[in-house]
Design an enzyme around this catalytic site. Structure first.
Site, PDB file in Angstrom:
ATOM      1  N   CYS A  86       5.213  26.686  76.378  1.00  0.00           N
ATOM      2  CA  CYS A  86       4.159  25.791  75.906  1.00  0.00           C
ATOM      3  C   CYS A  86       4.719  24.576  75.175  1.00  0.00           C
ATOM      4  CB  CYS A  86       3.191  26.544  74.988  1.00  0.00           C
ATOM      5  SG  CYS A  86       3.994  27.484  73.678  1.00  0.00           S
TER       6      CYS A  86
ATOM      7  N   CYS B 263       4.842  23.651  68.849  1.00  0.00           N
ATOM      8  CA  CYS B 263       3.447  23.381  69.223  1.00  0.00           C
ATOM      9  C   CYS B 263       2.527  23.326  68.011  1.00  0.00           C
ATOM     10  CB  CYS B 263       2.925  24.470  70.158  1.00  0.00           C
ATOM     11  SG  CYS B 263       3.420  24.251  71.875  1.00  0.00           S
TER      12      CYS B 263
ATOM     13  N   GLU C  85       2.382  34.643  65.532  1.00  0.00           N
ATOM     14  CA  GLU C  85       2.631  33.214  65.756  1.00  0.00           C
ATOM     15  C   GLU C  85       1.789  32.393  64.794  1.00  0.00           C
ATOM     16  OE1 GLU C  85       4.229  32.548  70.074  1.00  0.00           O
ATOM     17  OE2 GLU C  85       2.058  32.728  70.136  1.00  0.00           O
TER      18      GLU C  85
END
Lengths: 634, 634
Positions: free
Chosen positions: A398, A332, A314
């Site tokens: 998230c 995010c 990620e």
């Protein structure tokens, strides 16, 4: 120039309408409730309810080191933060009551010593503080603190704030260099920037000091995560993703020069570092951040402001490695880049940061939300064969509350205020109510159809004449920008960090008229970005544009951009909130005339065609299909 | 024309030297022993030794449905097959003794009823015949049969052949439509083509009939794998990779029109179908195969003959989806394509098949072996940033013995013989000893430096004058090819399926001189292949060329091919076995003059440069670095 510290205006001080108002309405009307609905469906509420039997088995969302997701407190924290901001804009008693009920549960769940984390209280008490590296324990506290601060500011209710102050007090006792204290820090940064916010709203400097402790300790030798693993009989070689770089604990933060590891973690770390650089006027932090900023924005950032190309970690890979169709570029992470950029503006207005903040906001972040506020992108590729679509939810949820809280708090990113100055970082239809430390009180109103139009009418209306500075960002892309003050041209040659600084006695009725040219631009990537070689992206103002199948049919890689954009036309798209589309003459290779052969020693035939580009952040809001940002250059 | 059936010459009938001789020497001198060494290191020998204690825990190679790799018999079968072929070329008593010892162990291990599979005898007897879908039980038998046939032909020793005939006899009793028989087939095809080989060498038509049974049953409703799952209390929805397409059991084979699923499985299936189409003159199979062939080669094949772009299913994805840097293109899959193509030549010579066989052989398959025969590629991307290198072994070690057995049996792919005809499918320095069913006996010798030179001198030397046909392939790329017979030009206008057929009375001393032009060709992909849009691959004869960092420095995507290859030069590369390189004038974008910006609204500066291309199949045999097949077209 005196040393200045710029801080954002509180969310309630800025009323947003126009372009961002539409986004905020979508969140208020849909997203805010959807966040809670999904948390309920996922079983989160049940888990934190101290009256319900301890569930033992938990939310079947994702498996995380052999347990289900252990960081749902963070989802609820961010959801409450979103709800808080939404209540400024649109009072919503039902939604407020739902948030209050959740807060009540957390209040009842909290231990007498202040400890609060529903996973480690209800599911795995024996794991408490045993694995800061992987277990997100302080990360959850951070998001809960941010939610509590926002909820207090929005509603005036102290309950959640008090709960989280007790947790923060607990952490102040628990963590430090004193006897019996843990000398550690969280594997997923977040608590640090949350503690800065808590310190700012409560005035309790202990929280600021704890944030500084976490930052100063990170990456010091011996590495805390190795010590922790040994202490709990785990292999210290079992660092998640095999590297300390993954969570930026490989070096003391002031010695870090390369942006590495998990992208969201990196952004939250640098955000906290920037906050502390501002609060402590700490040039050692600022110096490190400037190096890291250049590293990210000159070698590792998509043109969309997306960052972290790889799904595997990620996060970051090699310099100039920016694959388009497999881009992870988590929503995010771009939200985190907006956080970081906004905080780099804490020490001075500088378009080096504000331009990127805007680029990430309009292209990397808001892309994660559908125009109706109901569906979400987690990863944000710059090319799609037609299979990438928005989720109603995500295994790791998230991103939805993260983009929602950014949208609803957008007002606080528009300005930075110092003792005697207001910097205008973003242009957006809005009205700000400002009181400077030097006593000046004024309203600053922006009238604009930005980002569709580059004309911005700004009125500065002090209650009475007052001396202060207004600094306006002139984006680097805005060549030929013009500005007038009360009808008189203001020369834009002498910019400071890309801002025109107007220090004067402002009087009621003062009007600024800024015009930012929005001619479409053909952008090329550094020759080392192999994935963009021979390709061009079209931008207009801060917006990256893309081709969509719904406008251009299939086979977007058969479209060749001609040299020069002189013939480009713009027109609003009715079924896309009136967004401005760009129409261009192009060449198009003819798949239908190629024949059956898969390979042949001839070039495809081409014909003249017209392509329609729409803003990248609005893609996949109409019919599904292909999408392409980087077009082939003929 | 009478109905003809073409079958390969046995491996011992063709002596290979020159280009392929070098490859065979590398396998004889190194690979053959390495295969056994690695099998020993992996513990395989221990597992099949009936005198050793049953290990219970097994080879730590890869985890496979919760167990270690369960198909090591196939690795040993392919290794013995390789050794068998190598013994023709270079007698090696030590290696032969090692093979004999393994065969002895298998003979002792075999059950009284003929059953033989070391995993299901030694490790998991309770799993025997419970999961044909996933457990590779018949697949292993197939590779053991192929090894046994080859070993018998090479050494004249019948032991392994007899062992595997007993296993085949067991399968003849076990599988079928009669009472008490299993009406199933293997999830990984292989046994079918092996049974054809066994039938051909033993003359036992039962084996051929069993192969036909497996092929005819595959994909019939109700789906066997669903029935099997239910019978063993497994979820029928748990089909591996979620689809029946994965193992080509979604439809009866004659109704299949799209090449799908796991690439190696598909190739082995189609190979067996082609064998049976030849043996039974079955036009219903041939018709299906022609459709599948067009589907693969016109929509799903890399220019290298690599197939199966995706790692996720080791197989096929969407039409025209051919990513270069992430190409899976398993070596085994191209080996399988060579198998299939060679078998499509069973009914008639046709360059539609032979050209692709050659393309896959020289670019998709042999790439999997280093020139020294010591290291291997499993996956074969067409672009590398410098991180892709040959393995000394692989977690799933299917490819090393597969390419090794293909190389050592290469002689049998050069020709196809019918009752009164020999077809020359490949050009290679070699001597074939031929006896046709019509009684003609002759030697056919090729003198050539192919693929580096396109000149091939062919002598046809019958013991006494005899009438038969010699058919020579004129590759589709060989525009301007010329042929002479005993010094007289032979016109090449009237080709049959791309072959020139010379039916005459051949006499001792007859000589053919074929000249195939090898001018470099600039090849483009179908416009629907988005990954190759605007890019060109360079080919010369059957060879695909590539850029390597060792010749061209870093940043291969900064190189732009000019239109036309008129200025191309060729020269041998001394440190690459004398391979012919191509040198081309190109343009090169200058990363060093671009500056710091990651994005800018200008094009990079370019300079004139010279690029050197080498044959793709020889890449990563010198210094490590970048590699690129599809070059940008200026």
């Amino acid at each position: 120039m005196t040393k200045r510290q710029f801080r954002p205006l509180p969310v309630p001080s800025v009323s947003v309408s126009g372009y961002w108002g539409d986004w905020q309405d979508a969140v208020c009307d849909h997203t805010a409730a959807i966040l809670l609905d999904r948390c309920v469906e996922a079983g989160m509420i049940e888990q934190i309810n101290p009256e319900a039997p301890s569930p033992g088995i938990v939310i079947p969302i994702i498996h995380w080191l052999g347990t289900p997701q252990m960081f749902w407190d963070s989802d609820l924290g961010k959801s409450i933060e979103t709800i808080a901001y939404s209540l400024y804009r649109k009072p919503n008693p039902a939604l407020e009551a739902r948030a209050d009920a959740i807060i009540d549960m957390y209040a009842r769940l909290q231990d007498a010593d202040g400890y609060l984390n529903s996973f480690f209280q209800r599911i795995r008490p024996e794991w408490r503080w045993t694995n800061l590296r992987d277990f997100h324990e302080l990360y959850c506290a951070g998001h809960m603190i941010e939610g509590a601060v926002a909820y207090y500011q929005a509603t005036g209710k102290r309950k959640f704030l008090d709960v989280m102050c007790r947790m923060a007090d607990y952490c102040v006792r628990k963590f430090g260099r004193g006897p019996g204290q843990m000398r550690g820090y969280c594997g997923h940064e977040e608590i640090e920037l949350a503690l800065v916010r808590l310190a700012r709203v409560t005035g309790n400097q202990d929280y600021m000091e704890l944030a500084k402790f976490f930052i100063d300790e990170r990456g010091q030798a011996p590495n805390f995560f190795v010590e922790e693993a040994i202490a709990h009989n785990r292999s210290p070689g079992g660092v998640q993703k095999k590297t300390f770089e993954y969570n930026q604990s490989h070096l003391p933060v002031r010695e870090q020069t390369k942006v590495v590891g998990h992208a969201v973690r990196a952004m939250y770390l640098y955000s906290a570092m920037a906050d502390l650089a501002t609060e402590y006027n700490d040039d050692t932090l600022t110096g490190a951040l400037e190096t890291l900023w250049a590293d990210l924005t000159r070698k590792q950032m998509y043109v969309t402001g997306g960052i972290g190309p790889a799904e595997a970690n990620e996060g970051f890979t090699d310099y100039y490695d920016l694959p388009n169709d497999s881009a992870y570029a988590e929503t995010c992470a771009s939200v985190g880049l907006v956080f970081w950029a906004s905080r780099m503006l804490g020490r001075r207005p500088d378009r080096e940061y504000a331009d990127i903040m805007e680029q990430a906001l309009y292209n990397g972040a808001i892309t994660g939300l559908s125009t109706d506020g109901k569906t979400f992108f987690y990863d944000n590729p710059l090319e799609s064969t037609g299979k990438h679509h928005r989720w109603t939810w995500h295994a790791c949820p998230c991103c939805p509350p993260n983009i929602a809280r950014l949208v609803t708090s957008l007002g606080s990113y528009i300005y930075g205020v110092a003792d005697d100055e207001i910097a205008v970082h973003l242009y957006a239809q809005s009205e700000a109510r400002v009181e400077l430390a030097n006593g000046a009180r004024f309203t600053l109103r922006q009238e604009t159809d930005y980002p569709w139009s580059g004309d911005v009418a700004i009125s500065v209306s002090p209650e009475q004449s007052a001396r202060f500075a207004v600094s306006l960002r002139i984006p680097a892309w805005a060549r030929g920008a013009t500005l007038s003050l009360n009808g008189m041209q203001v020369p834009l040659e002498a910019l400071e960090g890309g801002y025109i600084r107007l220090e004067r006695d402002w009087a009621p009725g003062d009007r600024l008229a800024l015009s930012l040219p929005l001619e479409p631009r053909a952008v090329r990537a550094h020759p080392k970005v192999r994935q963009d070689a021979g390709r061009t992206a079209i931008m207009r103002g801060p917006l990256v544009y893309c081709l969509e199948g719904v406008d251009n049919g299939a086979g977007l890689n058969s479209i060749l951009l001609k040299t020069g954009l002189g013939a480009a036309q713009t027109a609003p798209v009715p079924d896309l909130r009136g967004a401005i589309a760009i129409e261009l003459p192009v060449l198009r290779e003819l798949a239908e005339e190629w024949g059956d052969a898969l390979y042949a020693d001839r070039a495809p035939a081409v014909r003249e065609d017209t392509a329609r580009l729409v803003p990248y952040h609005l893609w996949d809001n109409r019919a599904p299909g292909e999408m392409l940002v980087w077009m082939r250059q003929a």
